[in-house]
Design an enzyme around this catalytic site. Structure first.
Site, short mmCIF file in Angstrom:
data_model
loop_
_atom_site.label_atom_id
_atom_site.label_comp_id
_atom_site.label_asym_id
_atom_site.label_seq_id
_atom_site.Cartn_x
_atom_site.Cartn_y
_atom_site.Cartn_z
N PRO A 363 73.37 13.24 62.89
CA PRO A 363 72.95 14.40 62.11
C PRO A 363 73.47 14.32 60.66
CG PRO A 363 74.29 15.04 64.00
CD PRO A 363 74.29 13.57 63.96
N PRO A 364 72.96 15.17 59.79
CA PRO A 364 73.41 15.14 58.39
C PRO A 364 74.89 15.51 58.28
CG PRO A 364 71.49 16.57 58.65
CD PRO A 364 71.92 16.18 60.01
N VAL A 366 77.61 13.71 58.71
CA VAL A 366 78.64 13.13 59.57
C VAL A 366 79.30 11.93 58.89
CG1 VAL A 366 77.76 13.92 61.77
CG2 VAL A 366 76.93 11.77 60.82
N GLY A 367 78.87 11.63 57.67
CA GLY A 367 79.57 10.58 56.91
C GLY A 367 78.88 9.24 56.92
N LYS A 368 77.58 9.22 57.15
CA LYS A 368 76.88 7.94 57.17
C LYS A 368 76.91 7.28 55.79
CE LYS A 368 73.07 9.86 58.75
NZ LYS A 368 73.49 11.26 58.89
N THR A 369 76.53 8.07 54.79
CA THR A 369 76.48 7.50 53.44
C THR A 369 77.87 7.13 52.96
OG1 THR A 369 74.73 9.07 53.07
CG2 THR A 369 75.53 7.88 51.16
N SER A 685 64.75 18.92 78.65
CA SER A 685 66.07 19.08 79.25
C SER A 685 66.43 20.53 79.56
CB SER A 685 67.13 18.46 78.35
OG SER A 685 67.25 19.23 77.19
N LYS A 728 75.56 18.03 72.92
CA LYS A 728 75.38 19.26 73.69
C LYS A 728 76.71 19.78 74.19
CE LYS A 728 70.72 18.32 75.28
NZ LYS A 728 69.91 17.82 76.38
#
Ligand code: ADP
Length: 784
Positions: A363-364, A366-369, A685, A728
């Site tokens: 998700p946005p 979370v520190g990917k970049t 789900s 979840k």
């Protein structure tokens, strides 16, 4: 030249001096000035002057012949009268002669001191022809000659009137020949032609071809003139521009081109690229400066020079140092950090360093970049980011051809220029947000970028030359893997970053985000302190996200308020409390999504996965009198609507077990509502939650309020596995859920779940809906 009429009768065998002519054939009635220089010729003129001024004029076969013998002279010529003689100071003479009659040289009688001839009149015959035929022929030739007059501007005006006054065909021929400029041999042929009809036809042929030549000449002249005008204008303007530029103190074009040449030399280009650049530079040199084409070539050359071709950063492959840097920048993320260190180790030993391409999925926020940035820092490479979100045109990746106005290279090459070295870390962001339309598929182009077999020679439409991307370390990011085109996904190794737990967020905030914000706002530790409890409060009530981006924004907001207080020297308590927080941030934005305080029939808690992380999802079911309709409200996707149908069918098939009367549903409407539907939810789900809520409503037995569940249900009541368990579970934990029901096949995902959560929540894994119902209902619902 005028044509006087003068009857002169040649006596047969008349002896006349001969004046051989170079380059000219005189016709009767034609007046021409002649320059006479040759000794023999002067004598001939003198001899004529001594008697009756009559002289024989005949053309030489070769104009170059200075002393022509009888054989070198045409037999047919023109008996003429010398009208005027002018002695020149250098001994030569200039005479004016007038042609009288066509005549033939019968014999040469003397050759010294001048040529003497015996001449005979050449008589003109005309083939048997009626008058009308002759008239037609004459009219034809007159018309042609009038046309000819129009094409030859050197002819004197008034020619046409003169022409109209001539009626005799032979005279007409002589007049035309006097004014028609054709080769000497051709003129001689006409003069020697005794048959008048043939003579006229010959002249017509010459006229026609002359007219045609004249027209072509005119056209060509017109074109040349236009061209000349244009070149002259451009030349003039260019000169003016140079003068202006000189006045302005700008360097002139020459030195500009030299500068460019030096840059090309220094750019370290591969051979073909160098050759291409020099070719283009030559082209540029030939072009007028500042012209449209010149600018296009100039821009192109600037790109070729600016894109890195051989400059690279030396890799720092010290894994210990790299680990330190990764830990310095990020909390947690152990698995991903490990993977990066493995990558470095492999590169250190193998040198080629061609590993698979990493795709960070999560998700946005979370520190990917920022992880990509620290990897670049650890390696000592440049970092560039290419955002692919919304890219739908292949040309955005590969650029436009140079022929387009305003064409540019694609994003990949643009980023290479920004990086300035051939081995940067390039982050391709939001690879799942690309789309495709009629303009071509960007993912196909991206495939070439990422394929180690092909990216050695990546082709950009603008650059035209191949570019080597093989030393670039590509890292891609995505929110979900579902939307990544399959062939691309195939090239990549996905690493999931599910989001952070509350405790992790507190740690990230206190160790990374708060110090960063303090520094950015110029604050000291003594100006403000955030206790963990306050951070938790911020996380719970002012943010709702899987990552920490909003958290960072909120912290920045608090810092701004405090900075203002410091600047304005106002009194305030640097120790942040919950009430102080409210005064800075306003009322709490979110209340903790929490399970109901008590259990109620027709109500169950599920868990949903969204792109922004996980969420808990309350499902309400109400059974009201009606006609067996199934009503669904809340923002539900198609798959969830179908799950609801399936759930009802499952319950109907088990009605007896639930002690429900047959046809129990036909006199009631069943309303299913999923509140807080602002975020669209979809997926299978929610199956077991729906069944639980519906059974609870029908049987009037509440579901345990502190249990959350997830799992897909088949019509026969089997529970199938689901995705995103970690997100979840974290959402449920945030909401204070104490127990979780999940499909048994998901038990293997447990190791992903943080230990403290595993400790605090009781997990029950189920294989069938019956098991699930036994675990969640507050009272048994099955008939014993
Ligand atoms: P993404 O690219 O996943 O959307 P970003 O890389 O932009 O997210 O991260 C947002 C902010 O959160 C950045 O300032 C980043 O430094 C910070 N951040 C995220 N994860 C961590 C972490 N584990 N440790 C420290 N800071 C983090």
């Amino acid at each position: 030249m005028t044509i006087p009429k003068k009857p002169y009768r040649i006596k047969t065998g008349e002896s006349l001096p001969l004046l051989p002519l170079r380059d000219i054939v005189v016709f009767p009635r034609m007046m021409v000035p002649l320059f006479v220089g040759r000794e023999k010729s002067i004598r001939a003129v003198e001899r004529a002057m001594e008697s009756n001024n009559i002289i024989m004029l005949a053309a030489q076969k070769s104009a170059r012949d200075d002393n022509p013998e009888p054989d070198d002279i045409y037999r047919v010529g023109c008996v003429s009268e010398i009208m005027q003689v002018l002695k020149m100071p250098d001994g030569t003479i200039k005479i004016m002669v007038e042609g009288l009659q066509r005549a033939e040289i019968a014999s040469f009688t003397e050759s010294k001191p001048m040529l003497m001839t015996a001449v005979e009149k050449s008589s003109t015959i005309s083939a048997v022809m009626t008058d009308t035929e002759m008239k037609a022929l004459v009219r034809g030739i007159v018309n042609l000659f009038k046309k000819y007059i129009k094409t030859d501007s050197s002819l004197p005006p008034g020619m046409e009137t003169e022409l109209d006054s001539i009626t005799d065909p032979e005279e007409l021929c002589d007049f035309i020949m006097a004014n028609l400029s054709i080769k000497t041999e051709e003129r001689q042929k006409v003069l020697a032609e005794n048959d008048l009809v043939k003579r006229i036809e010959d002249i017509c042929t010459h006229l026609e071809s002359e007219i045609e030549i004249g027209q072509i000449e005119k056209r060509v002249r017109g074109r040349v003139k236009k061209q000349m005008d244009k070149t002259q204008k451009e030349y003039y303007l260019n000169e003016q521009m140079k003068a202006i530029q000189k006045e302005l103190g700008r360097s002139d074009l020459k030195s500009d081109i030299e500068e460019l040449r030096q840059k090309i030399g220094k750019a370290g280009m591969p051979k073909e690229v160098l050759a291409k650049s020099l070719k283009e530079l030559n082209k540029l040199e030939q072009m007028p400066p500042m012209s449209a084409e010149g600018t296009v070539v100039r821009n192109y050359l600037d790109w070729l020079v600016d894109v890195p071709w051989s400059k690279r950063n030396r890799d720092n492959l010290d894994t210990k140092r790299a680990k330190k840097i990764l830990d310095e920048d990020h909390y947690g993320l152990d698995k991903i950090k490990e993977r990066m260190l493995d990558y470095l180790a492999v590169k250190k030993l193998s040198k080629t360093g061609r590993g698979s391409i990493l795709c960070l999925v999560g998700p946005p926020g979370v520190g990917k970049t920022s992880l990509g940035k620290s990897i670049a820092r650890a390696l000592g490479r440049q970092f560039v980011r290419v955002s692919l979100g919304g890219v739908r045109d292949e040309a955005e990746i590969r650029g436009h051809r140079r022929t387009y106005i305003g064409a540019l290279p694609g994003r990949i090459i643009q980023s290479m220029k920004k990086a300035g070295s051939i081995n940067p870390v390039m982050m391709l962001d939001e690879i799942d947000k690309m789309s495709m339309d009629f303009r071509g598929d960007p993912s196909a182009a991206l495939l070439e970028v990422l394929d180690p077999e092909q990216n050695i020679s990546f082709s950009d439409h603008y650059l035209e030359v191949d570019y080597n991307l093989s030393e670039v370390l590509f890292i891609t990011t995505a929110n979900t893997v579902h939307n990544i085109p399959a062939p691309l996904l195939d090239r990549m190794e996905t690493l999931r970053m599910a989001g952070y737990t509350e405790q992790e967020k507190v740690k990230i905030a206190s160790n990374f985000l708060v110090p960063k914000q303090l520094k950015e706002h110029g604050l000291k530790n003594r100006n403000i302190s955030f206790a963990d409890s306050v951070l938790t409060n911020i996380i719970r009530h002012y943010t709702r996200e899987a990552g920490v981006r909003s958290l960072e924004r909120v912290l920045a907001k608090v810092c701004r308020k405090v900075t203002r207080k410091v600047v304005e020297k106002r009194k305030y308590n640097p120790k942040l409390s919950v009430s102080l927080l409210k005064s800075y941030l306003g009322v709490e934005k979110y209340r903790l999504e929490s399970a109901q305080a008590h259990s109620e029939a027709g109500f169950a808690v599920g868990m949903a996965w969204t792109e922004a992380g996980g969420e808990i999802m309350n499902i309400e079911v109400s059974v009201v009198p009606g006609k067996g309709k199934l009503i669904l409200t809340g923002k539900l996707g198609d798959v969830m609507r179908e799950s609801a149908q399936a759930a009802l069918t499952y319950i109907r098939s088990r009605a007896r077990m639930f002690s429900l009367r047959p046809g129990f549903y036909s006199k009631s409407d069943i309303h299913i509502h999923v509140p807080e539907g602002a975020i669209p939810k979809d997926g299978p789900s929610a199956g077991i939650t729906m069944v639980a809520a519906m059974v609870s409503a029908f049987c009037k037995v509440p579901v345990r309020h502190d249990v959350a569940m997830t799992g897909e249900v088949t019509l026969r009541g089997k529970v199938l596995p689901i995705g995103g368990l970690k997100e979840k579970v974290m959402a449920a934990h945030r909401a204070g859920i104490k127990a979780i029901i999940a499909p048994e096949e998901n038990e293997r995902d447990m190791e992903e779940i943080p230990k403290n959560i595993r400790r605090e929540i009781k997990f029950t894994f189920v294989g069938s809906m019956d098991e699930a119902l036994s675990a969640v209902m507050t009272e048994p619902v099955f008939k014993q």
